[in-house]
Design an enzyme around this catalytic site. Structure first.
Site, short mmCIF file in Angstrom:
data_model
loop_
_atom_site.label_atom_id
_atom_site.label_comp_id
_atom_site.label_asym_id
_atom_site.label_seq_id
_atom_site.Cartn_x
_atom_site.Cartn_y
_atom_site.Cartn_z
CD GLU A 99 1.63 -1.34 4.55
OE1 GLU A 99 1.55 -0.63 3.53
OE2 GLU A 99 2.11 -0.92 5.62
N GLY A 132 3.75 2.24 7.69
CA GLY A 132 2.47 2.63 8.25
C GLY A 132 2.07 4.06 7.97
N GLY A 133 2.91 4.76 7.17
CA GLY A 133 2.54 6.13 6.81
C GLY A 133 1.23 6.20 6.05
CB THR A 168 9.94 1.12 3.53
OG1 THR A 168 10.17 1.15 4.94
CG2 THR A 168 11.11 1.79 2.83
CG ASP A 169 6.46 5.30 5.89
OD1 ASP A 169 6.06 5.94 4.90
OD2 ASP A 169 5.73 4.54 6.55
CB THR A 196 -0.91 0.00 1.25
OG1 THR A 196 -1.85 -1.06 1.13
CG2 THR A 196 -1.67 1.31 1.39
#
Length: 239
Positions: A111, A103-104, A91-92, A33
């Site tokens: 996920e 999780g941003g 990824t953040d 996502t």
């Protein structure tokens, strides 16, 4: 098309296209996502259409599921798939050990479940996501709505025990209302600046009553593919 993209989207496209090259006929895939993962879904749909690949995708959010179906990909649930060959996600942040903050986009729970059900997790990102120490990006923690204030207080005390006292903890918003995940939960963002011991913090956070999951992905990612707007690619593999 590539030349028409912004530099940021060019970098995402390059990484996504390389990751999708690793997909083989008959695979079952976890579909991540976020904006970078959305490019992966588009590139995957192009390969499926051009080469007739038979793949099944397990999306990690309703947004990804909607995009995958719109582009003609076969979407199944994780229970239907049973086992996944690869998950490809963004990824953040990531560090040299390929530990991640994710999780941003608010989908960290699905996920992590999907990535953990896969033989391999491949992360796609731009070069700015590589950091010497995790924590500059706020760490998302998915929590139940029931007892939210109590969970926040527990987390604040836990952070103090880990040498992170005084860090801001904010409830993620969508407009004027709290952001609600696909599972109906809330997200607390922990503004830590640094995380000296990410594995220990990941374990401790999940012991807090009311915490469903946190955005630290420890020993889950196997490979990171970085893309740049000039077409350059760099790959990092977990030792």
């Amino acid at each position: 098309m590539f030349a028409d993209l912004s530099p940021a989207d060019q970098a995402k496209y390059v990484a996504a296209k390389r990751a999708v090259e690793l997909v083989e006929d008959g695979m079952k895939l976890g579909l991540g996502t976020g904006s970078t993962a959305a490019w992966m879904v588009r590139c995957l749909a192009q390969r499926v259409k051009a080469e007739g690949l038979r793949i099944q995708g397990v999306p990690t959010s309703t947004r990804t599921a909607d995009l995958a179906r719109e582009l003609g990909l076969e979407v199944v649930t994780l229970d239907q798939a049973g086992h996944l060959d690869i998950t490809i996600d963004g990824t953040d942040e990531f560090d040299s050990a390929l530990n991640l903050i994710k999780g941003g986009g608010g989908a960290l729970l699905q996920e992590k479940i999907v990535a953990s059900a896969s033989d391999r997790m491949i992360v796609i990102a731009d070069f700015d996501k590589h950091v010497p120490q995790l924590g500059k990006f706020p760490l998302p923690v998915e929590v139940l709505g029931f007892g939210l204030a109590s969970s926040r207080d527990h987390i604040a005390r836990l952070l103090a025990d880990h040498g992170l006292a005084g860090c801001d903890i904010t409830t993620r918003k969508q407009g004027d209302a709290p952001f609600v995940t696909d599972e109906g939960n809330f997200i607390l963002d922990l503004h830590l600046a640094q995380i000296p011991d990410a594995p220990a913090l990941a374990i401790a956070l999940n012991q807090v009553p009311g915490v469903v999951e946190n955005g630290l992905f420890i020993d889950i990612c196997d490979r990171v593919i970085l893309g740049a707007s000039d077409g350059r690619i760099e790959e990092h593999v977990r030792p």
